[in-house]
Design a protein around this motif. Structure first.
Motif, PDB file in Angstrom:
ATOM      1  N   PHE A  58      14.081   7.167  -0.690  1.00  0.00           N
ATOM      2  CA  PHE A  58      12.751   7.043  -0.107  1.00  0.00           C
ATOM      3  C   PHE A  58      11.691   6.685  -1.155  1.00  0.00           C
ATOM      4  CE2 PHE A  58      14.557   9.540   3.476  1.00  0.00           C
ATOM      5  CZ  PHE A  58      14.335   8.569   4.443  1.00  0.00           C
ATOM      6  N   LYS A  59      11.844   7.199  -2.368  1.00  0.00           N
ATOM      7  CA  LYS A  59      10.912   6.803  -3.432  1.00  0.00           C
ATOM      8  C   LYS A  59      11.055   5.320  -3.739  1.00  0.00           C
ATOM      9  CE  LYS A  59      10.280  11.128  -5.909  1.00  0.00           C
ATOM     10  NZ  LYS A  59      10.561  11.858  -7.153  1.00  0.00           N
ATOM     11  N   GLY A  60      12.297   4.853  -3.826  1.00  0.00           N
ATOM     12  CA  GLY A  60      12.536   3.436  -4.081  1.00  0.00           C
ATOM     13  C   GLY A  60      12.043   2.562  -2.951  1.00  0.00           C
ATOM     14  N   LEU A  61      12.239   3.015  -1.721  1.00  0.00           N
ATOM     15  CA  LEU A  61      11.784   2.263  -0.557  1.00  0.00           C
ATOM     16  C   LEU A  61      10.274   2.110  -0.554  1.00  0.00           C
ATOM     17  CD1 LEU A  61      12.605   1.087   2.298  1.00  0.00           C
ATOM     18  CD2 LEU A  61      12.018   3.348   3.157  1.00  0.00           C
ATOM     19  N   LEU A  62       9.566   3.198  -0.780  1.00  0.00           N
ATOM     20  CA  LEU A  62       8.107   3.131  -0.794  1.00  0.00           C
ATOM     21  C   LEU A  62       7.596   2.312  -1.972  1.00  0.00           C
ATOM     22  CD1 LEU A  62       6.985   6.685   0.341  1.00  0.00           C
ATOM     23  CD2 LEU A  62       6.571   4.520   1.497  1.00  0.00           C
ATOM     24  N   THR A  63       8.255   2.431  -3.115  1.00  0.00           N
ATOM     25  CA  THR A  63       7.848   1.652  -4.279  1.00  0.00           C
ATOM     26  C   THR A  63       8.032   0.160  -4.022  1.00  0.00           C
ATOM     27  OG1 THR A  63       8.448   3.471  -5.738  1.00  0.00           O
ATOM     28  CG2 THR A  63       8.224   1.315  -6.750  1.00  0.00           C
ATOM     29  N   PHE A  64       9.161  -0.203  -3.408  1.00  0.00           N
ATOM     30  CA  PHE A  64       9.402  -1.606  -3.105  1.00  0.00           C
ATOM     31  C   PHE A  64       8.399  -2.119  -2.077  1.00  0.00           C
ATOM     32  CE2 PHE A  64      11.462  -4.906  -0.521  1.00  0.00           C
ATOM     33  CZ  PHE A  64      11.634  -5.866  -1.501  1.00  0.00           C
ATOM     34  N   ASP A  65       8.124  -1.332  -1.038  1.00  0.00           N
ATOM     35  CA  ASP A  65       7.146  -1.747  -0.031  1.00  0.00           C
ATOM     36  C   ASP A  65       5.766  -1.923  -0.653  1.00  0.00           C
ATOM     37  OD1 ASP A  65       8.853  -1.960   2.111  1.00  0.00           O
ATOM     38  OD2 ASP A  65       8.498   0.077   2.836  1.00  0.00           O
ATOM     39  N   GLN A  66       5.403  -1.045  -1.566  1.00  0.00           N
ATOM     40  CA  GLN A  66       4.112  -1.173  -2.230  1.00  0.00           C
ATOM     41  C   GLN A  66       4.082  -2.401  -3.137  1.00  0.00           C
ATOM     42  OE1 GLN A  66       3.792   2.660  -4.056  1.00  0.00           O
ATOM     43  NE2 GLN A  66       3.119   3.652  -2.175  1.00  0.00           N
ATOM     44  N   PHE A  67       5.202  -2.715  -3.767  1.00  0.00           N
ATOM     45  CA  PHE A  67       5.287  -3.914  -4.601  1.00  0.00           C
ATOM     46  C   PHE A  67       5.119  -5.174  -3.754  1.00  0.00           C
ATOM     47  CE2 PHE A  67       8.037  -7.336  -6.214  1.00  0.00           C
ATOM     48  CZ  PHE A  67       7.376  -7.613  -7.401  1.00  0.00           C
ATOM     49  N   VAL A  68       5.814  -5.233  -2.622  1.00  0.00           N
ATOM     50  CA  VAL A  68       5.702  -6.396  -1.734  1.00  0.00           C
ATOM     51  C   VAL A  68       4.286  -6.488  -1.175  1.00  0.00           C
ATOM     52  CG1 VAL A  68       6.530  -7.400   0.428  1.00  0.00           C
ATOM     53  CG2 VAL A  68       8.153  -6.446  -1.189  1.00  0.00           C
ATOM     54  N   LEU A  69       3.681  -5.355  -0.861  1.00  0.00           N
ATOM     55  CA  LEU A  69       2.307  -5.350  -0.372  1.00  0.00           C
ATOM     56  C   LEU A  69       1.353  -5.896  -1.434  1.00  0.00           C
ATOM     57  CD1 LEU A  69       0.194  -4.561   1.743  1.00  0.00           C
ATOM     58  CD2 LEU A  69       0.245  -2.252   0.800  1.00  0.00           C
ATOM     59  N   GLY A  70       1.530  -5.478  -2.670  1.00  0.00           N
ATOM     60  CA  GLY A  70       0.697  -5.991  -3.761  1.00  0.00           C
ATOM     61  C   GLY A  70       0.890  -7.482  -3.970  1.00  0.00           C
TER      62      GLY A  70
END
Length: 140
Positions: free
Chosen positions: A15-27
């Motif tokens: 879940f940490k990796g998932l949220l980090t990746f989603d935040q990266f794609v959002l950025g």
């Protein structure tokens, strides 16, 4: 029944990796929107290159909005899942099928938003490239 701590640790890392990746794609999509807005040539609305240049910007804005919604719904899903697990441990003999169905629908919604966000990003990038190529030829 005690849960294996390795499973808990793997879930936490997932879940940490998932949220980090989603935040990266959002950025990245926010940066793409900023770039498209900064480099766009604005003119009269009509059948011209300036108007076609707005299409990728609008599509990337939709992708960015979907990215925000994905992060928001994922956080809501994690909170709801924690409350569901708390409810199940406090009342071990009861049936919580309805609550599980609600969690399943939220999880399915995050998946569909993920798909639509990725489609919008692909469409925005592809349309940007195709419009830039088309504007080099005397079509307009």
């Amino acid at each position: 029944m005690a849960e294996d701590p390795r499973v808990t640790a793997l879930d936490e890392h997932y879940f940490k990796g998932l949220l980090t990746f989603d935040q990266f794609v959002l950025g990245g999509s926010l940066a793409a929107c900023a770039y498209l807005a900064q480099t766009a040539h604005y003119g009269r609305v009509g059948w011209n290159s300036e108007t076609l240049g707005l299409f990728p910007l609008l599509v990337m804005a939709v992708a960015t909005w979907l990215g925000f919604k994905r992060v928001e719904i994922t956080i809501h899903l994690l909170k709801s899942n924690a409350r569901y697990l708390e409810l199940c441990t406090q009342n071990p003999g009861r049936d919580f099928t309805d609550q599980y169905k609600v969690l399943k629908s939220i999880a399915d919604r995050t998946g569909s938003i993920y798909d639509w966000r990725n489609r919008a990003l692909l469409l925005g990038l592809t349309s940007y490239v195709l419009i830039r190529i088309a504007c080099q030829y005397p079509i307009f």
